[in-house]
Scaffold this motif. Structure first.
Motif, short mmCIF file in Angstrom:
data_model
loop_
_atom_site.label_atom_id
_atom_site.label_comp_id
_atom_site.label_asym_id
_atom_site.label_seq_id
_atom_site.Cartn_x
_atom_site.Cartn_y
_atom_site.Cartn_z
N ILE A 145 3.44 14.11 -12.28
CA ILE A 145 4.17 14.18 -13.54
C ILE A 145 3.22 14.03 -14.71
N ILE A 146 2.31 13.07 -14.64
CA ILE A 146 1.35 12.83 -15.74
C ILE A 146 0.43 14.04 -15.91
N THR A 147 -0.03 14.56 -14.76
CA THR A 147 -0.98 15.69 -14.82
C THR A 147 -0.34 16.91 -15.48
N THR A 197 0.83 -1.21 0.00
CA THR A 197 0.00 0.00 0.00
C THR A 197 0.86 1.26 0.00
N ASN A 198 1.89 1.26 0.88
CA ASN A 198 2.74 2.45 0.99
C ASN A 198 3.56 2.67 -0.27
N VAL A 199 4.11 1.59 -0.83
CA VAL A 199 4.88 1.72 -2.07
C VAL A 199 3.99 2.28 -3.19
N SER A 200 2.80 1.72 -3.28
CA SER A 200 1.87 2.19 -4.31
C SER A 200 1.57 3.68 -4.12
N HIS A 201 1.34 4.07 -2.86
CA HIS A 201 1.02 5.48 -2.58
C HIS A 201 2.20 6.39 -2.89
N ASP A 202 3.39 6.01 -2.37
CA ASP A 202 4.54 6.90 -2.50
C ASP A 202 5.03 7.01 -3.94
N LEU A 203 4.86 5.96 -4.72
CA LEU A 203 5.26 6.02 -6.12
C LEU A 203 4.18 6.67 -6.99
N ARG A 204 2.93 6.42 -6.64
CA ARG A 204 1.84 6.96 -7.45
C ARG A 204 1.71 8.49 -7.30
N THR A 205 2.02 9.01 -6.11
CA THR A 205 1.82 10.45 -5.86
C THR A 205 2.68 11.31 -6.79
N PRO A 206 4.02 11.11 -6.85
CA PRO A 206 4.79 11.94 -7.80
C PRO A 206 4.50 11.58 -9.24
N LEU A 207 4.21 10.30 -9.50
CA LEU A 207 3.93 9.90 -10.87
C LEU A 207 2.65 10.56 -11.37
N THR A 208 1.65 10.68 -10.51
CA THR A 208 0.39 11.34 -10.88
C THR A 208 0.63 12.81 -11.21
N LEU A 263 -0.94 19.10 -19.05
CA LEU A 263 -1.15 20.55 -19.10
C LEU A 263 -0.16 21.21 -20.05
N LEU A 264 1.06 20.70 -20.13
CA LEU A 264 2.06 21.27 -21.05
C LEU A 264 1.67 21.10 -22.51
N LYS A 265 0.81 20.17 -22.78
CA LYS A 265 0.37 19.94 -24.17
C LYS A 265 -0.61 21.01 -24.64
N SER A 266 -1.13 21.85 -23.71
CA SER A 266 -2.11 22.89 -24.09
C SER A 266 -1.41 23.96 -24.94
N PRO A 267 -1.97 24.33 -26.13
CA PRO A 267 -1.31 25.26 -27.04
C PRO A 267 -1.35 26.72 -26.54
N ASP A 268 -2.36 27.04 -25.77
CA ASP A 268 -2.51 28.42 -25.32
C ASP A 268 -1.88 28.65 -23.95
N LEU A 269 -0.94 27.78 -23.53
CA LEU A 269 -0.28 27.89 -22.23
C LEU A 269 0.74 29.02 -22.27
N VAL A 270 0.66 29.89 -21.27
CA VAL A 270 1.58 31.02 -21.22
C VAL A 270 2.95 30.53 -20.77
N ALA A 271 3.96 31.31 -21.04
CA ALA A 271 5.34 30.90 -20.77
C ALA A 271 5.60 30.74 -19.28
N ALA A 272 4.99 31.63 -18.48
CA ALA A 272 5.24 31.55 -17.03
C ALA A 272 4.69 30.26 -16.45
N ASP A 273 3.48 29.89 -16.89
CA ASP A 273 2.91 28.62 -16.38
C ASP A 273 3.71 27.42 -16.87
#
Length: 735
Positions: A532-534, A519-530, A538-548
């Motif tokens: 990164i994926i999220t 459970t802990n391994v799943s949680h600790d690995l999934r949290t940063p991985l989630t 968001l980086l794929k959005s074409p209208d993303l400003v440079a600061a974001d």
């Protein structure tokens, strides 16, 4: 078929010849000395007859005295008087002994009110006491008693002498003798007109001269000593030394009843028969060996018919059977000589036939067993393997198992022997009408028997408890009674039971920790991985400003590094736990190493609101360790302090020497409540905050513990409320 039967008949004939030859060979060795002399008169058998006749001559002729003459020579010395007087002790001892002999019977007569028996016993006792008292008062009294004993001995002697006259007459009928006293010239003879001695002629078959080249004078004994059927008669009557010369002869014209002459003729026949029998036996033995070697009769014996069944017999019983048949063969062969001792041709022939009928099958069985055992004995591994299955080895193992605990084994043996003796004793007591005293004695014997029975009951209790333990039913502990082998066994079962319970608890704990780990391994690995994926989406959005975009990239970078640290720590923790890691040990200054670890976190320490109190000796403290790995221990423990310490509290870090150990203590106040088992803090992915919102990996303590264990050190945790203390102990080395 005819050839096979012919070969077998030849083999049987060879066995009969071998048995006959062996019989004759044994008889020849046993009785060869008896018939080695060419004449009966040269044999030891005849020499024994001569010696016995000479003894009778001493008795009836040379040293013969009348009863009256012997009585006049009887004397009693002072030594004999003293010996008779003190034979049973001094006067007081002898009187006491007499009183003890009569006292039980006198008391019994008093109890029965039998005045007649009482008076008789009292008079008899007093008479004996008076007689013993006179022994110590008067020498004449003792002398008279000794003279009476010697006269009774003479009476017995002359009675025996009269019984020996028939034997003497039997010898005088067989022997002719003439012996003359060399001093007085008086001669003794049983031949008429032999005043000058005997002469050897054609009628004489045996003649012996005294003295001669090999024989000296006849010298009678100087004391009156004679033997009657192994009973020695001795007196202290000394006789005048005398010597005799003369002749001893046996004539052919002796009476037909002369047993010596009959022995002479019988010896000649027996000697001739003996020689013929031995010669024939040797020829038969040679013929049997010839048939065995030339005809190869041993190959005609159908060993294969016996081998299958023979191999099923335990190996020790095979050797016992071989010994029995071989010994029986030898015994029957030796028994044949018993018939030869009788000198009867019929008995000799009967003995030979009986020996052939009995010994031949025994020899055949012996040969078959030898032929089956010889190849088997050459196969040492097979012999060793079969010996482990033998009756002797199994019996030995049984005895060893019984006496594995020698105390209990002796107790069981005592019980068996007691019951056996009790049954045998009861039978004997019933025959002798002593049942009641025997039963009274049995009550005393029953005490140790009851103790042994209690031990057996205790053993049964142990068996029952062990059976329930095997079923998984953990009953209450067995009682420990004393220090016996059974008590030790009961204690071992109790320890085993507690060990099983502890093992089950550990197994349950392991299953729980395994679930938590996943459970802990799943949680600790999934949290940063989630994250990164999220943020990647968001980086794929074409209208993303440079600061974001820059902020998202920074978050992805931070979470990726976090994920890498988790994976690296997990991999290192696994290597540490398995021991699959090499240490590069060297002499390291632990004071300097701890200072370096603190300096690494100096900026973070200054930014925190924690107050560090560090206590270290001024001098260097050395240990033989892997500096990089021990630095990692210090680093992990300092990180834990920075992550989990309550704000605005003090942190105490100390390094001190105790004997040959170095102790490094880390103390802080936890900002989280520490509950549960402290030992579980060493488990991987175990963290102080149950919510797992901090940046720790949960592997720091696990890695530190593994590194210290690899250095044969010790890392312990102590929790007192919120006070969290970690102590690292390593072996110190001198400069």
């Amino acid at each position: 078929m005819d050839t096979k039967w012919k070969s077998r008949m030849i083999a049987l004939f060879a066995a009969v010849l071998f048995t006959f030859g062996l019989n004759g060979l044994i008889v020849g060795m046993n009785f060869g000395s008896m018939y080695s002399d060419s004449s009966y008169f040269q044999s030891w058998e005849f020499e024994n007859e001569v010696v016995e006749f000479i003894d009778l001559l001493y008795m009836f002729e040379f040293n013969h005295l009348t009863k009256e003459e012997l009585e006049t020579k009887i004397a009693v010395t002072q030594e004999e008087i003293n010996e008779h007087r003190y034979r049973y002790g001094d006067l007081s001892d002898q009187i006491l002994s007499i009183r003890e002999q009569y006292e039980p019977r006198i008391q019994q007569a008093i109890g029965n009110n039998d005045t007649e028996i009482l008076a008789l016993l009292t008079d008899e006792r007093d008479t004996k006491i008076a007689d013993i008292t006179n022994n110590f008062i008067s020498d004449d009294h003792v002398r008279a008693k000794i003279l009476a004993e010697k006269e009774r001995t003479l009476d017995n002697y002359f009675q025996e002498l009269n019984e020996q006259r028939a034997r003497f007459g039997r010898y005088t009928a067989a022997f002719q003798y003439y012996f003359k006293d060399t001093e007085t010239g008086y001669y003794y003879t049983n031949v008429a007109e032999a005043e000058r001695g005997l002469t050897k002629n054609e009628d004489v078959v045996f003649f012996r001269q005294y003295p001669s080249a090999n024989i000296g004078y006849l010298m009678p004994r100087q004391h009156y000593i004679y033997t009657f059927d192994n009973d020695l008669f001795v007196t202290d009557i000394e006789l005048k030394p005398r010597s005799f010369e003369g002749q001893l002869a046996i004539s052919k014209s002796a009476p037909e009843a002369s047993f010596l002459l009959n022995n002479y003729y019988d010896y000649k026949e027996r000697r001739k028969t003996f020689i013929i029998y031995v010669v024939c036996s040797i020829l038969a033995l040679v013929a049997s060996v010839f048939l065995i070697r030339r005809k190869k009769v041993l190959r005609t014996i159908p060993y294969e018919k016996f081998e299958t069944h023979y191999q099923k017999i335990p190996v020790d019983l095979r050797f016992i059977m071989l010994f029995i048949t071989a010994f029986s063969s030898f015994a029957t062969v030796m028994d044949t000589g018993r018939y030869y001792m009788y000198g009867n041709s019929y008995l000799i022939v009967k003995g030979i036939i009986n020996s052939l009928v009995i010994t031949t099958p025994l020899i055949i069985l012996t040969v078959i067993q030898v032929m089956l055992l010889l190849p088997y004995m050459k196969n040492w591994p097979s012999l060793k393997r079969d010996w482990e299955k033998s009756v002797s080895n199994r019996s030995y193992q049984l005895v060893m198992d019984v006496f594995r605990s020698w105390r209990f084994g002796i107790q069981v043996l005592f019980l068996l022997v007691t019951f056996f003796l009790f049954g045998a004793g009861l039978f004997v007591a019933a025959i002798n009408r002593l049942v009641i005293p025997y039963l009274a004695l049995s009550v005393i014997i029953a005490i140790p028997v009851i103790l042994v029975l209690k031990r057996i009951a205790y053993l049964n209790q142990i068996f029952t408890n062990a059976s329930e333990l095997a079923k998984g039913n953990y009953e209450q502990d067995l009682p420990i009674k004393g220090r016996s082998a059974l008590a030790q066994h009961a204690n071992h079962i109790n320890m085993l039971k507690h060990g099983v319970k502890l093992s089950q608890r550990e197994q349950e704990k392991s299953e729980r920790l395994k679930t938590e780990l996943i459970t802990n391994v799943s949680h600790d690995l999934r949290t940063p991985l989630t994250s990164i994926i999220t943020y990647t989406e968001l980086l794929k959005s074409p209208d993303l400003v440079a600061a974001d975009r820059e902020a998202y990239v920074e978050i992805i970078d931070r979470k990726s590094k976090r994920l890498k640290v988790l994976i690296d720590d997990l991999f290192e923790a696994s290597k540490m736990a398995s021991g699959n890691i090499e240490l590069s040990k060297a002499r390291v200054d632990l004071v300097q190493l701890l200072q370096q670890a603190l300096a690494e976190h100096n900026e973070t320490v200054n930014e925190s609101n924690l107050q560090f109190r560090v206590s270290m000796p001024e001098k260097s403290v050395y240990a033989n360790v892997d500096g990089q790995k021990v630095w990692r221990v210090f680093d992990n423990l300092i990180r834990n302090i920075l992550n989990y310490t309550l704000e605005n509290t003090r942190v105490y870090i100390s390094l001190e020497c105790k004997d040959d150990q170095v102790e490094i203590n880390f103390k802080n106040i936890s900002q989280y409540e520490l509950g549960g088992n402290v030992d579980e803090m060493f488990e991987r992915f175990k963290r102080g905050d149950a919510s797992r919102n901090t940046d720790g990996s949960g592997l720091g303590l696990a890695i530190a513990k593994s590194i210290v264990d690899l250095h044969e050190g010790n890392l312990t945790i102590k929790v007192d409320g919120d006070l969290f203390t970690v102590t690292v102990s390593l072996r110190r080395i001198d400069l």
